[in-house]
Write an enzyme that holds these catalytic residues in place. Structure first.
Site, short mmCIF file in Angstrom:
data_model
loop_
_atom_site.label_atom_id
_atom_site.label_comp_id
_atom_site.label_asym_id
_atom_site.label_seq_id
_atom_site.Cartn_x
_atom_site.Cartn_y
_atom_site.Cartn_z
N CYS A 1 0.87 -1.18 0.00
CA CYS A 1 0.00 0.00 0.00
C CYS A 1 0.90 1.23 0.00
O CYS A 1 2.08 1.13 -0.36
CB CYS A 1 -0.99 -0.03 1.17
SG CYS A 1 -0.28 0.21 2.81
N ARG B 1 -3.22 -0.77 5.52
CA ARG B 1 -3.79 -1.86 4.73
C ARG B 1 -2.83 -3.02 4.51
O ARG B 1 -3.20 -4.19 4.70
CB ARG B 1 -4.27 -1.33 3.37
CG ARG B 1 -5.40 -0.34 3.49
CD ARG B 1 -5.70 0.32 2.18
NE ARG B 1 -4.61 1.23 1.81
CZ ARG B 1 -4.54 1.87 0.66
NH1 ARG B 1 -5.46 1.68 -0.27
NH2 ARG B 1 -3.53 2.69 0.41
N ASP C 1 -8.52 3.07 1.84
CA ASP C 1 -7.52 3.50 2.81
C ASP C 1 -8.26 4.06 4.03
O ASP C 1 -8.92 5.09 3.94
CB ASP C 1 -6.61 4.56 2.20
CG ASP C 1 -5.44 4.91 3.09
OD1 ASP C 1 -5.43 4.51 4.28
OD2 ASP C 1 -4.52 5.58 2.60
#
EC number: 3.1.3.48
Length: 158
Positions: free
Chosen positions: A12, A18, A128
């Protein structure tokens, strides 16, 4: 991808929300089917702002509520060596997918895929949660858990 990957990295932006969840839940899913010792799993970010930091406390909490501890992970930035070391690179969103594709050396054999596309068959981002609430982190953790199980099922038939 013809053979099952021996190494997978989840990517990410900053490697604190994440991708640590993706890494943790892939480990869990592999462990559930007895493959944890045979597949190398890691995570990284396309940016290096958080290098050396633990995952965001909200990711740690959300993972813990689903039965895994990701608190010992440490953020790092994707390196050129990752394109040789990992068979499969899973981007958590389309921006990071594009970044990985542009960073990949021409000779790289790594397969670069979108996490949700491999897991569920649709080109959607894992949202996100960084600027969100505890519920946003919980939803992303649940998505990563289910996605990891699907990925393991598809790649390893388990």
């Amino acid at each position: 991808m013809s053979a099952s990957p021996r190494s997978i990295i989840v990517v990410c932006l900053g490697n604190i929300c994440r991708s640590p969840l993706g890494e943790g839940f892939l480990r869990m899913a592999l462990d559930e089917v007895g493959l944890a010792e045979t597949v190398e799993i890691d995570s990284a970010g396309t940016g290096g702002w958080h290098a050396g930091d633990p995952p965001d406390s909200r990711s740690i909490r959300a993972a813990g509520q689903l039965g895994i501890d990701i608190s010992l992970q440490r953020a790092r930035k994707v390196t050129p060596a990752d394109f040789e070391r990992f068979d499969l690179m899973l981007a958590m969103d389309r921006n990071n997918l594009a970044d990985l594709q542009s960073l990949a050396p021409a000779e790289s054999a790594a397969s670069i895929r979108l996490f949700r596309e491999l897991a569920f068959g649709h080109m959607q981002d894992v949202p996100d949660p960084y600027y969100g609430s505890a519920q946003d982190f919980a939803a992303v953790a649940d998505l990563c858990r289910e996605g990891a199980r699907e990925i393991v099922r598809k790649l390893y038939g388990a």
